[in-house]
Design an enzyme around this catalytic site. Structure first.
Site, PDB file in Angstrom:
ATOM      1  CB  ILE A 179      -0.956  -0.027   1.220  1.00  0.00           C
ATOM      2  CG1 ILE A 179      -2.202   0.795   0.975  1.00  0.00           C
ATOM      3  CG2 ILE A 179      -0.256   0.383   2.506  1.00  0.00           C
ATOM      4  CD1 ILE A 179      -3.295   0.571   2.023  1.00  0.00           C
ATOM      5  CB  VAL A 186       2.193  -6.649   8.975  1.00  0.00           C
ATOM      6  CG1 VAL A 186       1.081  -7.695   8.880  1.00  0.00           C
ATOM      7  CG2 VAL A 186       1.654  -5.266   8.578  1.00  0.00           C
ATOM      8  CG  HIS A 213       5.551  -9.351   5.352  1.00  0.00           C
ATOM      9  ND1 HIS A 213       5.244  -9.371   6.685  1.00  0.00           N
ATOM     10  CD2 HIS A 213       6.165  -8.171   5.128  1.00  0.00           C
ATOM     11  CE1 HIS A 213       5.640  -8.238   7.243  1.00  0.00           C
ATOM     12  NE2 HIS A 213       6.223  -7.496   6.323  1.00  0.00           N
TER      13      HIS A 213
HETATM   14  P1  5GP Z   1       6.866  -4.637   7.501  1.00  0.00           P
HETATM   15  O1  5GP Z   1       7.091  -3.210   7.934  1.00  0.00           O
HETATM   16  O2  5GP Z   1       6.078  -5.403   8.541  1.00  0.00           O
HETATM   17  O3  5GP Z   1       8.098  -5.362   7.043  1.00  0.00           O
HETATM   18  O4  5GP Z   1       5.964  -4.546   6.199  1.00  0.00           O
HETATM   19  C1  5GP Z   1       4.588  -4.360   6.247  1.00  0.00           C
HETATM   20  C2  5GP Z   1       4.181  -3.726   4.965  1.00  0.00           C
HETATM   21  O5  5GP Z   1       2.771  -3.810   4.859  1.00  0.00           O
HETATM   22  C3  5GP Z   1       4.534  -2.241   4.844  1.00  0.00           C
HETATM   23  O6  5GP Z   1       5.428  -2.041   3.754  1.00  0.00           O
HETATM   24  C4  5GP Z   1       3.184  -1.555   4.627  1.00  0.00           C
HETATM   25  O7  5GP Z   1       3.242  -0.503   3.694  1.00  0.00           O
HETATM   26  C5  5GP Z   1       2.295  -2.689   4.169  1.00  0.00           C
HETATM   27  N1  5GP Z   1       0.908  -2.550   4.509  1.00  0.00           N
HETATM   28  C6  5GP Z   1       0.394  -2.142   5.705  1.00  0.00           C
HETATM   29  N2  5GP Z   1      -0.950  -2.158   5.668  1.00  0.00           N
HETATM   30  C7  5GP Z   1      -1.298  -2.581   4.425  1.00  0.00           C
HETATM   31  C8  5GP Z   1      -2.563  -2.815   3.778  1.00  0.00           C
HETATM   32  O8  5GP Z   1      -3.639  -2.650   4.352  1.00  0.00           O
HETATM   33  N3  5GP Z   1      -2.517  -3.241   2.489  1.00  0.00           N
HETATM   34  C9  5GP Z   1      -1.342  -3.451   1.825  1.00  0.00           C
HETATM   35  N4  5GP Z   1      -1.424  -3.858   0.575  1.00  0.00           N
HETATM   36  N5  5GP Z   1      -0.133  -3.256   2.401  1.00  0.00           N
HETATM   37  C10 5GP Z   1      -0.119  -2.833   3.683  1.00  0.00           C
END
Ligand code: 5GP
Length: 113
Positions: free
Chosen positions: A30, A95, A99
């Site tokens: 996103i 999150v 991933h």
């Molecule tokens: P992290 O920071 O946990 O490695 O990555 C989580 C990712 O999830 C972030 O890059 C963030 O932009 C993405 N993200 C958070 N909420 C959403 C959402 O509702 N939809 C999508 N498609 N991506 C999301």
């Protein structure tokens, strides 16, 4: 309580899906950090790398196989792409559903800075 990514897998929250198999789902981030920024997630909830075991470690291979297919699909396999997995808050994980970030479409410098 289902994770945000499980809700996307179950189509409760919309996302732009780019690739899917029985084991993984990949969809556009996103808040993209590159022209191609895709999140590749296993369809089971594993919070972090620290929760990997010999029994569930096969999911990591499935994420990387998906990355390879997505690179071919986007036509960036030869020019190059980056995959990144953050573990816990100190590394930027927000999150807590394992991933792989797939980034491509611009020069990706190393070290990232
Ligand atoms: P992290 O920071 O946990 O490695 O990555 C989580 C990712 O999830 C972030 O890059 C963030 O932009 C993405 N993200 C958070 N909420 C959403 C959402 O509702 N939809 C999508 N498609 N991506 C999301």
């Amino acid at each position: 309580m289902a994770t945000l990514f499980t809700k996307i897998i179950q189509r409760e929250i919309p996302a732009k899906i780019v690739y899917e198999t029985e084991q993984v789902l990949a969809f556009e981030d996103i808040n993209p950090q590159a022209p191609h920024h895709v999140l590749i997630v296993p369809k089971v909830e594993i919070p972090t790398i620290n929760d990997l075991t010999p029994e569930n470690a096969h999911h990591i291979g499935e994420l990387f196989l998906a990355a390879k297919e997505i690179a071919l699909k986007f036509g960036v396999a030869e020019e190059g792409y980056r995959v990144v997995m953050n573990c816990n808050a100190g590394a930027g994980q927000t999150v807590f559903h394992l991933h792989l970030h797939f980034l491509a479409g611009r020069p990706l410098h190393w070290p990232p800075g």
